[in-house]
Write a protein that holds these residues in place. Structure first.
Motif, short mmCIF file in Angstrom:
data_model
loop_
_atom_site.label_atom_id
_atom_site.label_comp_id
_atom_site.label_asym_id
_atom_site.label_seq_id
_atom_site.Cartn_x
_atom_site.Cartn_y
_atom_site.Cartn_z
N UNK A 1 0.86 -1.18 0.00
CA UNK A 1 0.00 0.00 0.00
C UNK A 1 0.90 1.23 0.00
N UNK A 2 0.52 2.22 -0.78
CA UNK A 2 1.35 3.41 -0.88
C UNK A 2 0.47 4.64 -1.09
N UNK A 3 0.88 5.74 -0.50
CA UNK A 3 0.16 7.01 -0.69
C UNK A 3 1.13 8.17 -0.55
N UNK A 4 0.71 9.33 -1.04
CA UNK A 4 1.51 10.55 -0.96
C UNK A 4 0.67 11.56 -0.18
N UNK A 5 0.78 11.60 1.14
CA UNK A 5 -0.13 12.42 1.96
C UNK A 5 -0.19 13.89 1.56
N UNK B 1 1.26 9.51 -9.58
CA UNK B 1 1.15 8.06 -9.81
C UNK B 1 2.39 7.58 -10.56
N UNK B 2 2.81 8.36 -11.56
CA UNK B 2 4.03 8.01 -12.29
C UNK B 2 5.23 8.02 -11.34
N UNK C 1 -3.78 10.43 -5.13
CA UNK C 1 -2.67 9.69 -4.53
C UNK C 1 -2.48 10.00 -3.06
N UNK C 2 -3.27 10.94 -2.50
CA UNK C 2 -3.19 11.15 -1.06
C UNK C 2 -3.99 10.10 -0.31
N UNK C 3 -4.77 9.28 -1.04
CA UNK C 3 -5.44 8.13 -0.44
C UNK C 3 -4.63 6.89 -0.79
N UNK D 1 -4.10 -0.08 -7.89
CA UNK D 1 -5.55 -0.06 -7.67
C UNK D 1 -5.87 0.85 -6.49
N UNK D 2 -7.07 1.42 -6.50
CA UNK D 2 -7.48 2.21 -5.34
C UNK D 2 -8.09 1.30 -4.28
#
Length: 299
Positions: free
Chosen positions: A191-195, A210-211, A252-254, A277-278
């Motif tokens: 799992x990865x995100x960019x807060x 995302x890239x 991408x913050x989620x 995937x989300x």
């Protein structure tokens, strides 16, 4: 000053704003320079950063269309202490598609070529094959940087250091018990995100990020079926090319699930593919990458 005489890009701190990574300044028509960089190992640029910034440069020359695919070739390692310039060629603007070619340069030497296509969007068929593999929610997975591995667990130490190198990212690695043993299925899920991406509502910025994340821990999946001692740092790895097909917009913050596997390695190279995937399981992007793999066979 940067190596090319330009002002060196600023470093994004741990509490920095990731959206600044894809902000560029225009130097002339269809030419841009980055404002911020993120240092990787040995002051190298992270490949995902250069891809994201090249995509941002291309998007600056397109209106009303979103990128649906991009193909990049990594030509040389970049330096985080020098600015990167991006030259965009407006290859074609059609009725619904626009094609762009971007060359990223340092010291007037190309370090990356990017071809990308933008689509106006239209109605059509839609389906997605559902996944039957359950995945734990990210909140239930411990942060790997909080682990305290034994001194002999060099592979785990390497992964922890790799994660710590990217303070802009929040990462939860699924199946952490598989990190210290060969994995014949050659797959990794995280799992990865960019807060800090919460600071932008621009879909193009989220797509560019995302890239950015798509290059994270990807090439190493090709090493998973092999003895752990070859994973890091005893194998030299370098990304050769990188392709993304964007299927749907996202934030991408989620949390996003990055499901990766490596179908094959051989002739000093490995191929890795990934699905992003989300949280609802919607497929956001498909990623393919080939990497150079040179293990130290003397140990």
């Amino acid at each position: 000053m940067g190596q090319d005489g330009a002002i060196a890009p600023q470093e994004i701190a741990g509490e920095g704003d990731a959206t600044q990574l894809v902000k560029l300044t225009s130097t002339s028509k269809d030419c841009f320079t980055n404002l911020y960089s993120e240092s990787f190992r040995n002051n190298h640029l992270f490949g995902g950063q250069v891809v994201a910034q090249a995509l941002a440069a291309a998007a600056t020359t397109v209106e009303g269309r979103h990128c649906h695919s991009m193909h990049a070739y990594f030509l040389r390692a970049g330096s985080a202490s020098a600015s990167v310039s991006f030259e965009v060629d407006r290859t074609r603007d059609g009725g619904r598609f626009s094609t762009r070619r971007v060359v990223a340069l340092q010291n007037d030497v190309p370090i990356l070529h990017l071809e990308c296509s933008f689509h106006l969007g239209e109605r059509g068929l839609e389906h997605q094959v559902p996944s039957s593999v359950p995945v734990p929610e990210p909140e239930t997975i411990p942060d790997i940087t909080a682990l305290d591995p034994d001194k002999d667990q060099a592979a785990l130490w390497g992964i922890i250091q790799n994660v710590q190198t990217f303070p802009l990212l929040d990462i939860r690695i699924v199946d952490q018990e598989l990190l210290l043993q060969p994995n014949p299925d050659a797959n990794r899920r995280l799992w990865i995100r960019v807060p800090s991406a919460v600071n932008s509502d621009d879909p193009a910025v989220h797509q560019q990020l995302v890239a950015y994340i798509s290059d994270f821990m990807l090439a190493g999946v090709a090493l998973l079926p092999h003895p752990v001692k070859y994973r890091w740092p005893r194998t030299f790895m370098a990304s050769l090319d990188h392709a993304i097909w964007f299927h749907r917009p996202c934030r991408v913050d989620d949390w996003l699930l990055y499901d990766c596997d490596s179908p094959s390695t051989g002739d000093g190279r490995g191929i890795v593919r990934g699905q992003i995937k989300d949280r609802t399981g919607r497929l956001i992007a498909t990623v393919m990458q080939e990497a150079l793999l040179r293990p130290d066979l003397t140990h």
